[in-house]
Design an enzyme around this catalytic site. Structure first.
Site, PDB file in Angstrom:
ATOM      1  N   ALA A   1      12.633   6.150  16.535  1.00 39.22           N
ATOM      2  CA  ALA A   1      12.860   4.989  15.657  1.00 39.22           C
ATOM      3  C   ALA A   1      13.459   5.434  14.323  1.00 39.22           C
ATOM      4  O   ALA A   1      14.429   4.840  13.838  1.00 39.22           O
ATOM      5  CB  ALA A   1      11.542   4.245  15.426  1.00 39.22           C
ATOM      6  N   LYS A   2      12.906   6.489  13.737  1.00 40.91           N
ATOM      7  CA  LYS A   2      13.391   6.942  12.435  1.00 40.91           C
ATOM      8  C   LYS A   2      14.794   7.551  12.552  1.00 40.91           C
ATOM      9  O   LYS A   2      15.633   7.357  11.672  1.00 40.91           O
ATOM     10  CB  LYS A   2      12.412   7.947  11.813  1.00 40.91           C
ATOM     11  CG  LYS A   2      11.047   7.348  11.460  1.00 40.91           C
ATOM     12  CD  LYS A   2      11.154   6.242  10.417  1.00 40.91           C
ATOM     13  CE  LYS A   2       9.796   5.879   9.828  1.00 40.91           C
ATOM     14  NZ  LYS A   2       9.884   4.772   8.859  1.00 40.91           N
TER      15      LYS A   2
ATOM     16  N   ILE B   1       3.097  12.837   2.840  1.00 41.77           N
ATOM     17  CA  ILE B   1       2.796  12.163   1.572  1.00 41.77           C
ATOM     18  C   ILE B   1       1.378  11.600   1.668  1.00 41.77           C
ATOM     19  O   ILE B   1       0.979  11.070   2.713  1.00 41.77           O
ATOM     20  CB  ILE B   1       3.806  11.016   1.306  1.00 41.77           C
ATOM     21  CG1 ILE B   1       5.264  11.510   1.419  1.00 41.77           C
ATOM     22  CG2 ILE B   1       3.538  10.353  -0.055  1.00 41.77           C
ATOM     23  CD1 ILE B   1       5.715  12.536   0.414  1.00 41.77           C
TER      24      ILE B   1
ATOM     25  N   SER C   1      11.885   9.493   7.908  1.00 45.87           N
ATOM     26  CA  SER C   1      10.841  10.520   7.976  1.00 45.87           C
ATOM     27  C   SER C   1      11.441  11.838   8.447  1.00 45.87           C
ATOM     28  O   SER C   1      12.442  11.851   9.172  1.00 45.87           O
ATOM     29  CB  SER C   1       9.763  10.091   8.978  1.00 45.87           C
ATOM     30  OG  SER C   1       8.895  11.162   9.250  1.00 45.87           O
TER      31      SER C   1
ATOM     32  N   ARG D   1       0.854  -1.204   0.000  1.00 53.73           N
ATOM     33  CA  ARG D   1       0.000   0.000   0.000  1.00 53.73           C
ATOM     34  C   ARG D   1       0.876   1.235   0.000  1.00 53.73           C
ATOM     35  O   ARG D   1       2.079   1.146   0.238  1.00 53.73           O
ATOM     36  CB  ARG D   1      -0.852   0.046   1.275  1.00 53.73           C
ATOM     37  CG  ARG D   1      -1.909  -0.991   1.381  1.00 53.73           C
ATOM     38  CD  ARG D   1      -2.835  -0.724   2.564  1.00 53.73           C
ATOM     39  NE  ARG D   1      -2.272  -1.116   3.845  1.00 53.73           N
ATOM     40  CZ  ARG D   1      -2.092  -0.287   4.877  1.00 53.73           C
ATOM     41  NH1 ARG D   1      -2.414   0.979   4.784  1.00 53.73           N
ATOM     42  NH2 ARG D   1      -1.575  -0.735   6.013  1.00 53.73           N
TER      43      ARG D   1
ATOM     44  N   ASN E   1      10.791  -0.243   4.001  1.00 47.10           N
ATOM     45  CA  ASN E   1       9.734   0.777   3.931  1.00 47.10           C
ATOM     46  C   ASN E   1       8.627   0.581   4.966  1.00 47.10           C
ATOM     47  O   ASN E   1       7.995   1.551   5.382  1.00 47.10           O
ATOM     48  CB  ASN E   1       9.136   0.750   2.510  1.00 47.10           C
ATOM     49  CG  ASN E   1       7.819   1.497   2.421  1.00 47.10           C
ATOM     50  OD1 ASN E   1       7.778   2.723   2.369  1.00 47.10           O
ATOM     51  ND2 ASN E   1       6.712   0.742   2.416  1.00 47.10           N
TER      52      ASN E   1
ATOM     53  N   TYR F   1       8.106   7.409  17.331  1.00 43.28           N
ATOM     54  CA  TYR F   1       8.357   7.346  15.878  1.00 43.28           C
ATOM     55  C   TYR F   1       9.612   8.148  15.508  1.00 43.28           C
ATOM     56  O   TYR F   1      10.444   7.690  14.716  1.00 43.28           O
ATOM     57  CB  TYR F   1       7.109   7.894  15.190  1.00 43.28           C
ATOM     58  CG  TYR F   1       7.079   7.863  13.681  1.00 43.28           C
ATOM     59  CD1 TYR F   1       6.917   6.671  12.979  1.00 43.28           C
ATOM     60  CD2 TYR F   1       7.159   9.052  12.939  1.00 43.28           C
ATOM     61  CE1 TYR F   1       6.834   6.661  11.585  1.00 43.28           C
ATOM     62  CE2 TYR F   1       7.081   9.052  11.562  1.00 43.28           C
ATOM     63  CZ  TYR F   1       6.918   7.860  10.887  1.00 43.28           C
ATOM     64  OH  TYR F   1       6.835   7.864   9.508  1.00 43.28           O
TER      65      TYR F   1
ATOM     66  N   VAL G   1       7.399  -7.792   9.800  1.00 48.03           N
ATOM     67  CA  VAL G   1       8.805  -7.358   9.895  1.00 48.03           C
ATOM     68  C   VAL G   1       9.275  -7.150  11.337  1.00 48.03           C
ATOM     69  O   VAL G   1      10.471  -7.125  11.606  1.00 48.03           O
ATOM     70  CB  VAL G   1       9.071  -6.053   9.095  1.00 48.03           C
ATOM     71  CG1 VAL G   1       8.949  -6.269   7.601  1.00 48.03           C
ATOM     72  CG2 VAL G   1       8.204  -4.898   9.579  1.00 48.03           C
TER      73      VAL G   1
HETATM   74  P1  NDP Z   1       0.818   2.993   4.860  1.00 47.22           P
HETATM   75  O1  NDP Z   1       0.199   2.942   6.206  1.00 47.22           O
HETATM   76  O2  NDP Z   1       0.065   3.518   3.703  1.00 47.22           O
HETATM   77  O3  NDP Z   1       1.369   1.521   4.462  1.00 47.22           O
HETATM   78  C1  NDP Z   1       2.137   0.813   5.392  1.00 47.22           C
HETATM   79  C2  NDP Z   1       2.686  -0.435   4.744  1.00 47.22           C
HETATM   80  O4  NDP Z   1       3.542  -1.092   5.718  1.00 47.22           O
HETATM   81  C3  NDP Z   1       1.625  -1.449   4.362  1.00 47.22           C
HETATM   82  O5  NDP Z   1       2.055  -2.135   3.213  1.00 47.22           O
HETATM   83  C4  NDP Z   1       1.599  -2.379   5.577  1.00 47.22           C
HETATM   84  O6  NDP Z   1       1.149  -3.710   5.295  1.00 47.22           O
HETATM   85  C5  NDP Z   1       3.073  -2.405   5.916  1.00 47.22           C
HETATM   86  N1  NDP Z   1       3.328  -2.826   7.294  1.00 47.22           N
HETATM   87  C6  NDP Z   1       2.946  -2.215   8.447  1.00 47.22           C
HETATM   88  N2  NDP Z   1       3.355  -2.930   9.505  1.00 47.22           N
HETATM   89  C7  NDP Z   1       3.985  -4.022   9.009  1.00 47.22           C
HETATM   90  C8  NDP Z   1       4.608  -5.156   9.602  1.00 47.22           C
HETATM   91  N3  NDP Z   1       4.670  -5.298  10.924  1.00 47.22           N
HETATM   92  N4  NDP Z   1       5.147  -6.099   8.795  1.00 47.22           N
HETATM   93  C9  NDP Z   1       5.095  -5.965   7.446  1.00 47.22           C
HETATM   94  N5  NDP Z   1       4.527  -4.915   6.822  1.00 47.22           N
HETATM   95  C10 NDP Z   1       3.968  -3.965   7.603  1.00 47.22           C
HETATM   96  O7  NDP Z   1       2.170   3.813   5.089  1.00 47.22           O
HETATM   97  P2  NDP Z   1       2.946   4.827   4.120  1.00 47.22           P
HETATM   98  O8  NDP Z   1       2.995   4.290   2.760  1.00 47.22           O
HETATM   99  O9  NDP Z   1       2.435   6.176   4.363  1.00 47.22           O
HETATM  100  O10 NDP Z   1       4.413   4.762   4.781  1.00 47.22           O
HETATM  101  C11 NDP Z   1       5.479   3.990   4.241  1.00 47.22           C
HETATM  102  C12 NDP Z   1       6.758   4.385   4.944  1.00 47.22           C
HETATM  103  O11 NDP Z   1       6.993   5.777   4.747  1.00 47.22           O
HETATM  104  C13 NDP Z   1       6.726   4.159   6.459  1.00 47.22           C
HETATM  105  O12 NDP Z   1       7.990   3.723   6.906  1.00 47.22           O
HETATM  106  C14 NDP Z   1       6.425   5.546   6.999  1.00 47.22           C
HETATM  107  O13 NDP Z   1       6.908   5.680   8.317  1.00 47.22           O
HETATM  108  C15 NDP Z   1       7.181   6.408   6.005  1.00 47.22           C
HETATM  109  N6  NDP Z   1       6.711   7.783   5.931  1.00 47.22           N
HETATM  110  C16 NDP Z   1       5.452   8.089   5.498  1.00 47.22           C
HETATM  111  C17 NDP Z   1       5.044   9.414   5.414  1.00 47.22           C
HETATM  112  C18 NDP Z   1       3.699   9.832   4.912  1.00 47.22           C
HETATM  113  O14 NDP Z   1       3.413  11.032   4.947  1.00 47.22           O
HETATM  114  N7  NDP Z   1       2.846   8.946   4.460  1.00 47.22           N
HETATM  115  C19 NDP Z   1       5.949  10.505   5.808  1.00 47.22           C
HETATM  116  C20 NDP Z   1       7.251  10.064   6.246  1.00 47.22           C
HETATM  117  C21 NDP Z   1       7.607   8.756   6.294  1.00 47.22           C
HETATM  118  P3  NDP Z   1      -0.413  -4.140   5.508  1.00 47.22           P
HETATM  119  O15 NDP Z   1      -1.128  -3.568   4.314  1.00 47.22           O
HETATM  120  O16 NDP Z   1      -0.411  -5.625   5.527  1.00 47.22           O
HETATM  121  O17 NDP Z   1      -0.844  -3.520   6.784  1.00 47.22           O
END
Ligand code: NDP
Length: 241
Positions: free
Chosen positions: A155-156, A185, A139, A11, A87, A152, A60
């Protein structure tokens, strides 16, 4: 077959990264935790565009699950993972004063400890092959610190430190390690946020798109980024540098 692994590839930002890496010729291992439907949609998207991918679900944050599922994939394939994008991530926001132990540990385990569990397994073959690209999605919170996100942010920031240290360990084997630090984002993670108010703070006056992050990751994953390592590259519309 050139293989890339994207954790949380089902996602949001991870989905766009998966599509981008497939476009540049990688067979992508799409990791996710529980949302099978969205993972299936991502796989379909890749295939519709003529790319190649497969689903590899595991948590993960669970060392045993990482070792059995990812370790099993590595042991059973001759192909090696050339590009790793760490990611997968979650937020569980609260003021530190009110933060529950579970909110601290789950954010640490999913965002930081996962880096250790996954990268350690994948690194061995990169070192043997004398080539690899590791890209950690961090982040702005880990760069400047954000109130309500002490867990958070810690961690980052931890991964930013790990990126710098690991880059120095593995550079001589032509493995590069970089971090990408997005601002706001448009994904489910930012869905409930007051976008109208927040975008006034951003010089480019808008939230970013997952594809914009994926374009940067695609460059770092390519051979064209060969002299960049140990860096944290911001992608935040000018919000912070
Ligand atoms: P989303 O919440 O849209 O997607 C998160 C994704 O991580 C999903 O595919 C989810 O899988 C997966 N995930 C969560 N927990 C686990 C786990 N324990 N094991 C395996 N997979 C897991 O997040 P974003 O796309 O927004 O974020 C992606 C990255 O970018 C993250 O590291 C976030 O911290 C970072 N980020 C995002 C920002 C933003 O504004 N969106 C800003 C800065 C950093 P499932 O679908 O199965 O739950």
């Amino acid at each position: 077959m050139k293989v890339a692994l994207v954790t949380g590839g089902s996602r949001g930002i991870g989905r766009s990264i998966t599509c981008r890496l497939a476009e540049i010729g990688y067979h992508v291992l799409i990791n996710f935790h529980s949302n099978q439907e969205e993972a299936g949609n991502t796989l379909t998207l890749v295939k519709e565009k003529g790319g190649s991918a497969e689903l590899l679900p595991f948590d993960v944050s669970d060392q045993a699950a990482v070792e059995s599922t990812l370790g099993g994939w590595i042991d059973n394939h001759e192909e090696t993972i050339e590009v790793l994008v760490n990611n997968a991530g979650i937020t569980q926001d609260n003021l530190l004063m009110w933060m529950k132990t579970e909110e601290w540990t789950s954010v640490m385990n999913t965002n930081l400890n996962s880096f250790f569990f996954v990268t350690r397994l994948v690194l061995k073959n990169m070192l043997a092959n004398k080539y690899g690209r590791i890209i950690n999605i961090v982040s702005l919170s880990g760069q400047k610190g954000v109130p309500g996100q002490v867990n958070y942010s810690a961690a980052k920031a931890g991964i930013i430190g790990a990126t710098k240290a690991l880059a120095q360990e593995v550079g001589k084997r032509k493995v590069t390690v970089n971090a990408v630090a997005p601002g706001f984002i448009k994904t489910e993670m930012t869905h409930g946020m007051p976008e109208k108010e927040l975008k006034k703070l951003i010089p480019l006056q808008r939230f970013g798109e997952p594809e914009e992050v994926a374009n940067l990751v695609g460059f770092l994953a390519s051979e064209k980024s060969s002299y960049i390592t140990g860096e944290t590259i911001s992608i935040n519309g000018g919000l912070y540098s």
